[in-house]
Design a protein around this motif. Sequence first.
Motif, PDB file in Angstrom:
ATOM      1  N   UNK A 698     -36.045  96.617  89.183  1.00 37.89           N
ATOM      2  CA  UNK A 698     -37.139  96.165  88.319  1.00 37.89           C
ATOM      3  C   UNK A 698     -36.698  96.044  86.875  1.00 37.89           C
ATOM      4  N   UNK A 699     -35.806  96.930  86.467  1.00 36.31           N
ATOM      5  CA  UNK A 699     -35.373  96.915  85.072  1.00 36.31           C
ATOM      6  C   UNK A 699     -34.565  95.660  84.758  1.00 36.31           C
ATOM      7  N   UNK A 700     -33.768  95.180  85.711  1.00 37.74           N
ATOM      8  CA  UNK A 700     -32.968  93.990  85.448  1.00 37.74           C
ATOM      9  C   UNK A 700     -33.869  92.763  85.276  1.00 37.74           C
ATOM     10  N   UNK A 701     -34.973  92.737  86.020  1.00 38.11           N
ATOM     11  CA  UNK A 701     -35.916  91.613  85.878  1.00 38.11           C
ATOM     12  C   UNK A 701     -36.629  91.685  84.543  1.00 38.11           C
ATOM     13  N   UNK A 702     -37.045  92.894  84.156  1.00 39.22           N
ATOM     14  CA  UNK A 702     -37.728  93.060  82.861  1.00 39.22           C
ATOM     15  C   UNK A 702     -36.814  92.641  81.718  1.00 39.22           C
ATOM     16  N   UNK A 703     -35.560  93.092  81.763  1.00 41.42           N
ATOM     17  CA  UNK A 703     -34.608  92.734  80.704  1.00 41.42           C
ATOM     18  C   UNK A 703     -34.383  91.226  80.656  1.00 41.42           C
ATOM     19  N   UNK A 704     -34.284  90.605  81.840  1.00 44.74           N
ATOM     20  CA  UNK A 704     -34.060  89.164  81.900  1.00 44.74           C
ATOM     21  C   UNK A 704     -35.231  88.402  81.286  1.00 44.74           C
ATOM     22  N   UNK A 705     -36.451  88.843  81.584  1.00 49.37           N
ATOM     23  CA  UNK A 705     -37.637  88.166  81.039  1.00 49.37           C
ATOM     24  C   UNK A 705     -37.662  88.282  79.517  1.00 49.37           C
ATOM     25  N   UNK A 706     -37.298  89.442  79.012  1.00 46.38           N
ATOM     26  CA  UNK A 706     -37.283  89.630  77.550  1.00 46.38           C
ATOM     27  C   UNK A 706     -36.315  88.649  76.903  1.00 46.38           C
ATOM     28  N   UNK A 707     -35.129  88.524  77.477  1.00 52.44           N
ATOM     29  CA  UNK A 707     -34.128  87.637  76.876  1.00 52.44           C
ATOM     30  C   UNK A 707     -34.528  86.175  77.067  1.00 52.44           C
ATOM     31  N   UNK A 708     -35.122  85.840  78.221  1.00 56.28           N
ATOM     32  CA  UNK A 708     -35.571  84.463  78.440  1.00 56.28           C
ATOM     33  C   UNK A 708     -36.656  84.071  77.448  1.00 56.28           C
ATOM     34  N   UNK A 709     -37.379  85.027  76.955  1.00 58.03           N
ATOM     35  CA  UNK A 709     -38.399  84.733  75.957  1.00 58.03           C
ATOM     36  C   UNK A 709     -37.774  84.117  74.712  1.00 58.03           C
ATOM     37  N   UNK A 710     -36.539  84.512  74.425  1.00 54.09           N
ATOM     38  CA  UNK A 710     -35.841  83.929  73.261  1.00 54.09           C
ATOM     39  C   UNK A 710     -35.603  82.440  73.490  1.00 54.09           C
ATOM     40  N   UNK A 711     -35.376  82.033  74.733  1.00 53.32           N
ATOM     41  CA  UNK A 711     -35.137  80.621  75.034  1.00 53.32           C
ATOM     42  C   UNK A 711     -36.371  79.762  74.772  1.00 53.32           C
ATOM     43  N   UNK A 712     -37.527  80.375  74.686  1.00 53.02           N
ATOM     44  CA  UNK A 712     -38.767  79.639  74.432  1.00 53.02           C
ATOM     45  C   UNK A 712     -39.162  79.625  72.958  1.00 53.02           C
ATOM     46  N   UNK A 713     -38.303  80.181  72.107  1.00 53.79           N
ATOM     47  CA  UNK A 713     -38.627  80.230  70.676  1.00 53.79           C
ATOM     48  C   UNK A 713     -38.786  78.817  70.116  1.00 53.79           C
ATOM     49  N   UNK A 714     -37.994  77.852  70.616  1.00 52.75           N
ATOM     50  CA  UNK A 714     -38.091  76.482  70.105  1.00 52.75           C
ATOM     51  C   UNK A 714     -39.477  75.890  70.365  1.00 52.75           C
ATOM     52  N   UNK A 715     -40.052  76.206  71.487  1.00 51.04           N
ATOM     53  CA  UNK A 715     -41.388  75.706  71.791  1.00 51.04           C
ATOM     54  C   UNK A 715     -42.457  76.408  70.949  1.00 51.04           C
ATOM     55  N   UNK A 716     -42.250  77.714  70.726  1.00 46.80           N
ATOM     56  CA  UNK A 716     -43.216  78.457  69.919  1.00 46.80           C
ATOM     57  C   UNK A 716     -43.216  77.954  68.480  1.00 46.80           C
ATOM     58  N   UNK A 717     -42.042  77.674  67.958  1.00 43.64           N
ATOM     59  CA  UNK A 717     -41.964  77.149  66.587  1.00 43.64           C
ATOM     60  C   UNK A 717     -42.613  75.768  66.507  1.00 43.64           C
ATOM     61  N   UNK A 718     -42.393  74.968  67.541  1.00 45.20           N
ATOM     62  CA  UNK A 718     -43.029  73.645  67.574  1.00 45.20           C
ATOM     63  C   UNK A 718     -44.547  73.782  67.538  1.00 45.20           C
ATOM     64  N   UNK A 719     -45.075  74.735  68.319  1.00 47.74           N
ATOM     65  CA  UNK A 719     -46.519  74.941  68.326  1.00 47.74           C
ATOM     66  C   UNK A 719     -47.025  75.372  66.961  1.00 47.74           C
ATOM     67  N   UNK A 720     -46.243  76.220  66.299  1.00 48.01           N
ATOM     68  CA  UNK A 720     -46.642  76.671  64.956  1.00 48.01           C
ATOM     69  C   UNK A 720     -46.680  75.484  64.001  1.00 48.01           C
ATOM     70  N   UNK A 721     -45.643  74.629  64.079  1.00 43.98           N
ATOM     71  CA  UNK A 721     -45.593  73.465  63.186  1.00 43.98           C
ATOM     72  C   UNK A 721     -46.757  72.514  63.476  1.00 43.98           C
ATOM     73  N   UNK A 722     -47.089  72.377  64.740  1.00 46.71           N
ATOM     74  CA  UNK A 722     -48.210  71.508  65.083  1.00 46.71           C
ATOM     75  C   UNK A 722     -49.517  72.056  64.520  1.00 46.71           C
ATOM     76  N   UNK A 723     -49.653  73.345  64.526  1.00 46.18           N
ATOM     77  CA  UNK A 723     -50.859  73.961  63.960  1.00 46.18           C
ATOM     78  C   UNK A 723     -50.903  73.754  62.449  1.00 46.18           C
TER      79      UNK A 723
END
Length: 798
Positions: A698-723
């Motif tokens: 379970x810990x390896x999945x949790x760690x992977x999800x945390x790091x994958x969240x960094x891969x979505x930073x580009x989309x989050x920034x785009x959403x902020x700019x759109x706002x």
Amino acid sequence: IITDINMRNNNLTGVRSIYRLGSSPFGLAGLTKLDIAENNLSGTVYSGVMLFLQKLVHVDISNNEFSGHADMTFSPATKYANFSHNKFSSVGFKRFNAAYETLQVVDLSNNEIDQAASEVFLNIPPNLEELILSNNAIRGAFPDPFPNLDKIRRFAIANNNINGPLPDFSRATPRVRELDLSNQRQTDNGGLTGTISADFSRLDDLLVLNLAVNNLTSIPSDLGNLGKLKVLNLSSNVISQQIPSELGKLADSLEILDLSHNKLKGMIPSQFDSFVERNTLVDLRGNTDITDPAPLMLCFLPKFDLANNASMCPPERNALKDFYESAKGSDWTDNTEWLDPYETHCSWHGVKCSDNKTIELKLINNGLSGTLSEKIADLSFLEVLDLSDNDIKGEIPIEIGLLSKLIRLRLPYNGFIGSMPELGNSPDLKLIQLHGNRISGTIPKLNWVITDPSSFVTDCGNPSDFEKSLNCTECTMCCNAQGDCHSQKETDIQKVGIDDYTRFSWIFFACLLGVSCALALTLFAYDKYRTNHNVPGESIRRPSSTERDSRYALDAIGEGSVYQFFLGKSWLGWTIALATIGIQIFMLFVFVDGAEIDLSDDKTDLVYTWKCPLDQDECENKTDLDWKGWTAFAILMAAHLLKDIINGSKMIVLSGKERHDRHARIRFFSGGTLLTSVSLFTLFVSTIYNMAIATSNTEIIINAVVILFIANVDELIYDILMVINSRWVEGMSWEKGDDGKDRVKEVLKENSELKNKVKRVESEVDELRRKMTRMEEMMGIEDTPPTPQDDDAIDESD
């Protein structure tokens, strides 16, 4: 009146000087002390001379050359008479003289008295306190009964020719303190014979008993009751028996016990251990039938003559005794047989021997404390030393490095402090475990090749009890202050010469960039080759193709990501996109630093998953992470990153198409390379970080999800700019930017190319008509003018 004449050592000579004393005109009638010892006077001593010296109490004529007969009762007041070290040949005592009652000390030692013992002791003065007759030639047996000398304190008749049995001295000399009857056995004389009577034990005041060099045959156990005895010398007799254990009771007073050169047999009594405290001299040499070993504690008596005899006092047993005392053996959980006076050390708990040599010392969890004795080095054949899980303190002695045959050294979970000594003299070492202590500094190098993770374990991990953890470059396992351990071995990148993941990450990016460039250039060259050689394929820049590629690129990057700014021409958009890439890489590098396998660095997130149990020497990896966790991790990574990796690779492929202009190819290449790089780097970081810290599925999945969240930073920034400002964002996007103009230019260019192609077709048609006309002429077919309908048909075909 002259009362005292002292002419000792005054170079007096002659044979008549002694005679003049009685007739001296100076009036010596009041003389009480006469000392003319240590001169060179000779002749005989005429007792008549002394008749005038009625008050003479003390006479010392020793160390001269007087000879003849020595009459010891010459003056009525004499108490002390020292006639030793002369040449008197006989001695006598006159019962009727007044001195018979007054005489207390007689010393006739070191003369030439050659008389029967019965003559010497005839009329012996009853009030004597000291009688010294040693070193003469007195012969024969003692008179029977022996005269009563109940006041005598010292009786010495050593080095004569006395023979026969011993008198009953307990009756004749009950208050004697020193009794020396030694050295009666000469070449032509058997000496004193028989047994030593138990009645000797009644000599309560006896301090010295010397019966050496005779033919006595026994030792009575009752001698152990002589509570004041300081010297007991029974050496060089023919005593054939076991040593009485009762002699051990003499330990409170005895200073010398000499039983050497007899025929003693059996074991040395364990009670002799008591002599150690008083440091008694114990001499048992020359008794070949004594059974070894000697009592253990006796071997630690400095004045025990057999202390260095390897059979009587095995050096390894001595070393183990010292080890026992240093480690407070009396408090051990199990000290069975330890310090047994006679049991071989090979039977002691925890000791294993081969050919009577100690090869193993294993006392695991046995309550040891104190310190580790430096005498451990005397166990020169020791192969295994295991003292784990105890409470031994202090430093590890440097002498441990002298154990040249040592194979396994286990000292974990104790309280050792200081530095670790050199072990370079132990070439056969295969296991060293020192964890769970407070050893500091640097572990000396051994220059050995080991692969088992449990082979070399120390406290070189973090967190440490010290500001700087223990330095051990050759250790296979490092444990920290919490008792958790981690295998210390080269990572895959270290095997190829790369020190850490940070450096490898930059190499990783450089390799990705190189591969991307190589792929794009290769595809561009191939596309150009097709165009130049009319290879079938789409080489003409039709608006539909370029627009389709741009639309695909946008879909690949994602319309909801700031990465789409790479497809536009806005420098601000590019800046935002590059900044986002930088933020993601920065955040990923935080995890890279946390995944570094540097056991000396307390800042990493590395989880110590190994345990080295107290009761075994094999360390175990306690992680619950298995193939199921890694499978789930792989699926998760593929679901989130594989699409971006494939799309990024396709964009790199599009950047190699000649149908796109240079700016479009740059945008495709940049977007594809960055998209692929970030995705692959995310996969790499997630993998190494989970390898460092994940301990469960379970810990390896949790760690992977945390790091994958960094891969979505580009989309989050785009959403902020759109706002913040959606029109501003749309202005930087590919759809609303300057790319429409590019499409118009491309359409015009394609139309121009199409017109040129039509012209080429018309030219080919004209040529075909001319050829047909010539063929008709050759065949005699008349040329019929075309009708208007034909012209219309031709026009329609055009």
